[in-house]
Write a protein that holds these residues in place. Structure first.
Motif, PDB file in Angstrom:
ATOM      1  N   SER A 117       0.834  -1.199   0.000  1.00  0.00           N
ATOM      2  CA  SER A 117       0.000   0.000   0.000  1.00  0.00           C
ATOM      3  C   SER A 117       0.869   1.250   0.000  1.00  0.00           C
ATOM      4  O   SER A 117       2.097   1.171   0.122  1.00  0.00           O
ATOM      5  N   VAL A 118       0.209   2.403  -0.106  1.00  0.00           N
ATOM      6  CA  VAL A 118       0.844   3.694   0.170  1.00  0.00           C
ATOM      7  C   VAL A 118      -0.173   4.516   0.951  1.00  0.00           C
ATOM      8  O   VAL A 118      -1.350   4.571   0.599  1.00  0.00           O
ATOM      9  N   ALA A 119       0.274   5.098   2.055  1.00  0.00           N
ATOM     10  CA  ALA A 119      -0.628   5.810   2.967  1.00  0.00           C
ATOM     11  C   ALA A 119      -1.070   7.148   2.382  1.00  0.00           C
ATOM     12  O   ALA A 119      -0.511   7.634   1.397  1.00  0.00           O
ATOM     13  N   TRP A 120      -2.062   7.751   3.024  1.00  0.00           N
ATOM     14  CA  TRP A 120      -2.537   9.078   2.622  1.00  0.00           C
ATOM     15  C   TRP A 120      -1.359  10.054   2.558  1.00  0.00           C
ATOM     16  O   TRP A 120      -0.557  10.138   3.496  1.00  0.00           O
ATOM     17  N   HIS A 121      -1.256  10.791   1.457  1.00  0.00           N
ATOM     18  CA  HIS A 121      -0.170  11.763   1.317  1.00  0.00           C
ATOM     19  C   HIS A 121      -0.505  12.739   0.192  1.00  0.00           C
ATOM     20  O   HIS A 121      -1.443  12.521  -0.578  1.00  0.00           O
ATOM     21  N   ARG A 122       0.294  13.786   0.116  1.00  0.00           N
ATOM     22  CA  ARG A 122       0.257  14.731  -1.003  1.00  0.00           C
ATOM     23  C   ARG A 122       1.664  14.815  -1.586  1.00  0.00           C
ATOM     24  O   ARG A 122       2.637  14.797  -0.847  1.00  0.00           O
ATOM     25  N   ASP A 123       1.777  14.876  -2.898  1.00  0.00           N
ATOM     26  CA  ASP A 123       3.078  15.067  -3.540  1.00  0.00           C
ATOM     27  C   ASP A 123       3.336  16.564  -3.632  1.00  0.00           C
ATOM     28  O   ASP A 123       3.287  17.162  -4.710  1.00  0.00           O
ATOM     29  N   LYS A 156     -14.584  11.368   0.688  1.00  0.00           N
ATOM     30  CA  LYS A 156     -13.685  10.405   0.067  1.00  0.00           C
ATOM     31  C   LYS A 156     -14.212  10.016  -1.309  1.00  0.00           C
ATOM     32  O   LYS A 156     -15.424   9.878  -1.489  1.00  0.00           O
ATOM     33  N   TYR A 157     -13.300   9.823  -2.236  1.00  0.00           N
ATOM     34  CA  TYR A 157     -13.651   9.451  -3.597  1.00  0.00           C
ATOM     35  C   TYR A 157     -12.681   8.389  -4.066  1.00  0.00           C
ATOM     36  O   TYR A 157     -11.508   8.407  -3.697  1.00  0.00           O
ATOM     37  N   SER A 158     -13.149   7.458  -4.867  1.00  0.00           N
ATOM     38  CA  SER A 158     -12.313   6.329  -5.256  1.00  0.00           C
ATOM     39  C   SER A 158     -12.442   6.072  -6.753  1.00  0.00           C
ATOM     40  O   SER A 158     -13.555   6.090  -7.299  1.00  0.00           O
ATOM     41  N   LEU A 159     -11.300   5.836  -7.397  1.00  0.00           N
ATOM     42  CA  LEU A 159     -11.268   5.574  -8.834  1.00  0.00           C
ATOM     43  C   LEU A 159     -10.462   4.306  -9.095  1.00  0.00           C
ATOM     44  O   LEU A 159      -9.267   4.258  -8.782  1.00  0.00           O
ATOM     45  N   PRO A 160     -11.079   3.241  -9.632  1.00  0.00           N
ATOM     46  CA  PRO A 160     -10.308   2.039  -9.975  1.00  0.00           C
ATOM     47  C   PRO A 160      -9.360   2.344 -11.138  1.00  0.00           C
ATOM     48  O   PRO A 160      -9.765   2.968 -12.124  1.00  0.00           O
ATOM     49  N   LEU A 161      -8.099   1.916 -11.008  1.00  0.00           N
ATOM     50  CA  LEU A 161      -7.105   2.131 -12.062  1.00  0.00           C
ATOM     51  C   LEU A 161      -6.715   0.779 -12.661  1.00  0.00           C
ATOM     52  O   LEU A 161      -5.912   0.047 -12.092  1.00  0.00           O
ATOM     53  N   PRO A 162      -7.279   0.428 -13.818  1.00  0.00           N
ATOM     54  CA  PRO A 162      -7.009  -0.876 -14.419  1.00  0.00           C
ATOM     55  C   PRO A 162      -5.702  -0.902 -15.217  1.00  0.00           C
ATOM     56  O   PRO A 162      -5.063   0.128 -15.441  1.00  0.00           O
ATOM     57  N   ASN A 163      -5.355  -2.085 -15.655  1.00  0.00           N
ATOM     58  CA  ASN A 163      -4.158  -2.334 -16.450  1.00  0.00           C
ATOM     59  C   ASN A 163      -4.141  -1.452 -17.701  1.00  0.00           C
ATOM     60  O   ASN A 163      -5.091  -1.445 -18.475  1.00  0.00           O
ATOM     61  N   GLY A 164      -3.059  -0.684 -17.883  1.00  0.00           N
ATOM     62  CA  GLY A 164      -2.907   0.154 -19.071  1.00  0.00           C
ATOM     63  C   GLY A 164      -3.510   1.531 -18.974  1.00  0.00           C
ATOM     64  O   GLY A 164      -3.451   2.307 -19.926  1.00  0.00           O
ATOM     65  N   SER A 165      -4.092   1.886 -17.817  1.00  0.00           N
ATOM     66  CA  SER A 165      -4.746   3.193 -17.682  1.00  0.00           C
ATOM     67  C   SER A 165      -3.732   4.290 -17.350  1.00  0.00           C
ATOM     68  O   SER A 165      -2.664   4.034 -16.806  1.00  0.00           O
ATOM     69  N   LEU A 166      -4.114   5.516 -17.681  1.00  0.00           N
ATOM     70  CA  LEU A 166      -3.305   6.702 -17.405  1.00  0.00           C
ATOM     71  C   LEU A 166      -4.142   7.703 -16.632  1.00  0.00           C
ATOM     72  O   LEU A 166      -5.261   8.041 -17.038  1.00  0.00           O
ATOM     73  N   LEU A 167      -3.617   8.184 -15.515  1.00  0.00           N
ATOM     74  CA  LEU A 167      -4.254   9.233 -14.727  1.00  0.00           C
ATOM     75  C   LEU A 167      -3.257  10.373 -14.562  1.00  0.00           C
ATOM     76  O   LEU A 167      -2.138  10.150 -14.094  1.00  0.00           O
ATOM     77  N   ILE A 168      -3.651  11.586 -14.960  1.00  0.00           N
ATOM     78  CA  ILE A 168      -2.791  12.758 -14.804  1.00  0.00           C
ATOM     79  C   ILE A 168      -3.380  13.654 -13.729  1.00  0.00           C
ATOM     80  O   ILE A 168      -4.543  14.074 -13.819  1.00  0.00           O
ATOM     81  N   MET A 169      -2.591  13.936 -12.691  1.00  0.00           N
ATOM     82  CA  MET A 169      -2.981  14.860 -11.622  1.00  0.00           C
ATOM     83  C   MET A 169      -2.295  16.190 -11.880  1.00  0.00           C
ATOM     84  O   MET A 169      -1.106  16.226 -12.199  1.00  0.00           O
ATOM     85  N   LYS A 170      -3.047  17.299 -11.729  1.00  0.00           N
ATOM     86  CA  LYS A 170      -2.481  18.595 -12.093  1.00  0.00           C
ATOM     87  C   LYS A 170      -3.128  19.707 -11.270  1.00  0.00           C
ATOM     88  O   LYS A 170      -3.892  19.443 -10.329  1.00  0.00           O
ATOM     89  N   GLY A 171      -2.818  20.960 -11.627  1.00  0.00           N
ATOM     90  CA  GLY A 171      -3.395  22.119 -10.938  1.00  0.00           C
ATOM     91  C   GLY A 171      -3.027  22.115  -9.466  1.00  0.00           C
ATOM     92  O   GLY A 171      -1.916  21.756  -9.079  1.00  0.00           O
ATOM     93  N   ASP A 172      -3.991  22.498  -8.619  1.00  0.00           N
ATOM     94  CA  ASP A 172      -3.717  22.560  -7.180  1.00  0.00           C
ATOM     95  C   ASP A 172      -4.208  21.311  -6.449  1.00  0.00           C
ATOM     96  O   ASP A 172      -4.487  21.348  -5.261  1.00  0.00           O
ATOM     97  N   LEU A 173      -4.296  20.185  -7.169  1.00  0.00           N
ATOM     98  CA  LEU A 173      -4.742  18.938  -6.538  1.00  0.00           C
ATOM     99  C   LEU A 173      -3.881  18.592  -5.327  1.00  0.00           C
ATOM    100  O   LEU A 173      -4.400  18.224  -4.271  1.00  0.00           O
ATOM    101  N   GLN A 174      -2.554  18.724  -5.464  1.00  0.00           N
ATOM    102  CA  GLN A 174      -1.655  18.349  -4.362  1.00  0.00           C
ATOM    103  C   GLN A 174      -1.748  19.329  -3.187  1.00  0.00           C
ATOM    104  O   GLN A 174      -1.316  19.005  -2.083  1.00  0.00           O
TER     105      GLN A 174
END
Length: 200
Positions: A117-123, A156-174
């Motif tokens: 796992s990886v715990a709750w964090h912000r990059d 809380k919100y949850s998004l399944p990330l399947p094989n081959g998927s791409l998720l880009i985080m940007k803006g002030d998300l972090q």
């Protein structure tokens, strides 16, 4: 509280959809499976340690860093940088060409099974700049990627990330949102996550 679907969630805060770009089949199943197998076999995986309260514990996943810089500091552990492989460089260029962002390194995480796992964090570090863009490729086992509002953990919100998927985080998300990959009671196979980043 039960987790909600990312794009249907309207509890206390509505999730800011403009802070994400998502493409489910960025890599075909054949491409993703071949890359996963090659990375499993050839990556110099390391298990790091991290401080948790007054203890030093093993990080519940394996990691490796590739990129332009000579070293990388992760959880207070400094390690050398692996040179780009042809596969990782090609994948970086594919993301850059399609989305217009620039990256100079990639952090690989290997979740060996449902106990990793990886715990709750912000990059959120100065080396990433004020509004970092992080492109995340998932290979192998589908895992839920959870978000929660930094100052309202009940959202809380949850998004399944399947094989081959791409998720880009940007803006002030972090700035305003935390994320994690949680442990699971369901048996799971390996998942590799590649997070392409730009270090200042």
């Amino acid at each position: 509280m039960s987790q909600l679907s990312l794009f249907d969630a309207e509890e206390f805060y509505e999730f800011p959809k403009d802070l994400l770009e998502y493409k489910e089949n960025f890599l075909s199943k054949v491409e993703a499976d071949l890359l996963k197998d090659k990375l499993l076999q050839n990556t110099p995986w390391e298990q790091r340690t991290q401080k948790m309260y007054d203890k030093t514990v093993l990080t519940p996943r394996l990691t490796a860093w590739y990129g332009d810089s000579k070293s990388y500091d992760l959880d207070g552990n400094v390690s050398g940088t692996n040179p780009w492989t042809p596969e990782l460089l090609s994948l970086k260029e594919k993301i850059q060409n399609q989305f217009g962002y620039q990256f100079n390194g990639v952090l690989l995480n290997l979740y060996r099974d449902n106990n990793d796992s990886v715990a709750w964090h912000r990059d959120k570090e100065s080396r990433y700049g004020k509004y970092p863009v992080i492109a995340s490729i998932s290979l192998g086992q589908t895992r839920n990627f959870d978000f929660r509002k930094k100052d309202h953990h009940q959202s809380k919100y949850s998004l399944p990330l399947p094989n081959g998927s791409l998720l880009i985080m940007k803006g002030d998300l972090q700035e305003n949102w935390e994320h994690r990959i949680a442990k699971s009671t369901i048996l799971m196979k390996e998942r590799i996550n590649l997070t392409f980043r730009f270090l200042l």
